[in-house]
Design an enzyme around this catalytic site. Sequence first.
Site, PDB file in Angstrom:
ATOM      1  N   SER A 180       0.734  -1.386  -0.018  1.00 33.76           N
ATOM      2  CA  SER A 180       0.018  -0.138  -0.130  1.00 33.76           C
ATOM      3  C   SER A 180       0.847   1.457   0.019  1.00 33.76           C
ATOM      4  CB  SER A 180      -1.146   0.020   1.219  1.00 33.76           C
ATOM      5  OG  SER A 180      -0.205  -0.005   2.474  1.00 33.76           O
ATOM      6  N   HIS A 208      -5.405  -3.550  -1.904  1.00 34.72           N
ATOM      7  CA  HIS A 208      -4.981  -2.463  -2.947  1.00 34.72           C
ATOM      8  C   HIS A 208      -5.085  -3.217  -4.416  1.00 34.72           C
ATOM      9  CE1 HIS A 208      -4.577   1.287  -0.589  1.00 34.72           C
ATOM     10  NE2 HIS A 208      -4.366   0.488   0.258  1.00 34.72           N
ATOM     11  N   LYS A 239     -12.137   0.398  -0.812  1.00 31.97           N
ATOM     12  CA  LYS A 239     -11.149   1.065  -1.515  1.00 31.97           C
ATOM     13  C   LYS A 239     -11.852   1.282  -3.120  1.00 31.97           C
ATOM     14  CE  LYS A 239      -7.311   0.295   1.252  1.00 31.97           C
ATOM     15  NZ  LYS A 239      -7.999  -0.256   2.275  1.00 31.97           N
TER      16      LYS A 239
END
Length: 392
Positions: A180, A208, A239
């Site tokens: 990340s 991610h 996300k």
Amino acid sequence: MRGFDDLQAELDEMRKEGTFRQLVTLQSEQGARVVINGREVIQLSSNNYLGLTDHPRLKQAAIDAIEKYGVGTGSVRTIAGTLIMHQELEKKLAAFKHTEASLVFQSGFTTNQGVLSAIVSEDDVVISDELNHASIIDGIRLTKAARSVYKHVDMISLERALADTQHYRKRLIVTDGVFSMDGTIAPLPKIVKLAAKYDALIMVDDAHASGVLGENGRGTVNHFGLDGKVDIQVGTLSKAMGVLGGYVAGPQVLIDYLIHKGRPFLFSTSHPPAVTMACIEAVNVLIEEPERIEKLWTNSEFFKQGLRSLGFNTDKSETPITPVMIGDEVLTLKLADKLLENGVFAQGIVFPTVAKGQARIRTIVTSQHSKADLEQALRAFEKAGMELSIIR
């Protein structure tokens, strides 16, 4: 206040060093541009990779869910808080990830904590990449298992750790799929080969990578064509998916066990209807609107090349996470302030989030950014970088 003197002293030292920061308040919806202190600026710090936080289909799904089911569930999943939509979401996620089953947790952080604390004991060992996310580190701390940390993406170090831990009942390799703070991708094909050689399990945190890598954003495992060869996949719904929550995908036996032993799952109220239905719609959008992912990568490459051509160090980033490496913490925060003055919100990341001397501005472009947005952002980086003598 008596009893908090040590905390105040530490905060005072942070202020003295110039590393104390206030929370930044957004006054608008999350998007390519946001309003801060009454001023519109380009957003380069959110995880809203695909612009789904305000997608009309997700918003409508949330509204419809509230109208039909209300704003909450009133219980944990194992007592009276499992609605049919929770099971629908988990079936959809399992199909999306090409696994037998999945289970949704309250966040990506609690997913890692819940999985790790449940499935390993003092008879086992967890083998972890040294740059894994804090949620993995904290999850390991909650276990009674032995632990071994291998050098970041170093397969020689990983193999040494595997060879040295053969006497344990279970060996669990844990790695981020996309790291990340660096934007690098774990070398999963090599990890899979080593796991097979030394009879180890693999757990990948794809926070991610979900919505970013693989077919329709299925993640790192799918990106490398390794479906069925990685035992445990963790992802987030907060996300690229644009909503809230985390999930684990894997074999049915794992999910059945976590329903009985995963403490965050057992002792937290289930996701409200609006969140759950919006997450279901997010998966549908990933499947039906792949052009969002294509635009994300086009924007990412354009911005990354622009930063490098200006003379900034973006390290080894391979994904839309592009760190601008500065090193010095105070200088990094000064750069973030300068960028904001010039209309770009890009947060500085300093110790303890990253190691001392590794401070950076972490940028994330999204599919919502226009080329004009990114060109303006690059001009702001150039101006601020030159004013602070970071580039020439």
